[in-house]
Design a protein around this motif. Structure first.
Motif, short mmCIF file in Angstrom:
data_model
loop_
_atom_site.label_atom_id
_atom_site.label_comp_id
_atom_site.label_asym_id
_atom_site.label_seq_id
_atom_site.Cartn_x
_atom_site.Cartn_y
_atom_site.Cartn_z
N SER A 35 0.83 -1.20 0.00
CA SER A 35 0.00 0.00 0.00
C SER A 35 0.86 1.25 0.00
O SER A 35 2.07 1.19 0.27
CB SER A 35 -0.93 0.02 1.22
N ASP A 65 -10.34 1.61 0.86
CA ASP A 65 -10.06 2.90 0.21
C ASP A 65 -8.56 3.21 0.18
O ASP A 65 -8.13 4.30 0.54
CB ASP A 65 -10.84 4.02 0.92
N THR A 66 -7.78 2.23 -0.27
CA THR A 66 -6.31 2.35 -0.28
C THR A 66 -5.76 1.91 -1.63
O THR A 66 -6.24 0.94 -2.21
CB THR A 66 -5.70 1.49 0.85
N ASP A 67 -4.73 2.62 -2.11
CA ASP A 67 -4.05 2.25 -3.35
C ASP A 67 -2.95 1.24 -3.06
O ASP A 67 -2.22 1.38 -2.06
CB ASP A 67 -3.43 3.49 -4.01
N TYR A 68 -2.81 0.25 -3.93
CA TYR A 68 -1.78 -0.79 -3.79
C TYR A 68 -1.01 -0.95 -5.09
O TYR A 68 -1.58 -0.87 -6.17
CB TYR A 68 -2.42 -2.14 -3.44
N GLU A 84 -1.39 -2.33 -10.44
CA GLU A 84 -1.90 -1.55 -9.30
C GLU A 84 -3.41 -1.73 -9.20
O GLU A 84 -4.07 -2.10 -10.17
CB GLU A 84 -1.54 -0.09 -9.43
N SER A 86 -6.94 -0.36 -6.38
CA SER A 86 -7.41 0.38 -5.21
C SER A 86 -8.57 -0.39 -4.59
O SER A 86 -9.47 -0.83 -5.31
CB SER A 86 -7.89 1.78 -5.60
#
Length: 88
Positions: A35, A65-68, A84, A86
């Motif tokens: 993340s 609600d997180t970008d990876y 990627e 989210s």
């Protein structure tokens, strides 16, 4: 295996699935998602001939609600791919 690929799918609030395909020389798929705040989640999937050396990694315990950023590597020294996603 000329080029490694991955497919991200079924992303929820705390889970994601990563599809991949190896071959007879690359029978293990290593998946790591990191993340933006540094949390890392990993999975390892054995790829079997009867499934066309395809597999699905199940990533759990993700933050909503997180970008990876995700990296898939086939075998210990095999090809890799990045992507990627989210969480919702």
């Amino acid at each position: 295996m000329n080029k490694a690929q991955l497919v991200v799918g079924h992303v929820g609030t705390e889970t994601a699935r990563i599809w991949g395909r190896g071959n007879s020389q690359h029978r293990v798929m290593h998946v790591q998602a990191t993340s933006t705040c540094g949390q890392a989640v990993e999975d390892r999937v054995e790829l079997k001939a009867e499934n066309g050396f395809t597999g699905v990694a199940q990533l759990t315990d993700l933050k909503p609600d997180t970008d990876y950023q995700v990296q898939v590597r086939y075998g210990d020294q095999g090809p890799s791919a990045r992507g990627e996603f989210s969480t919702v």
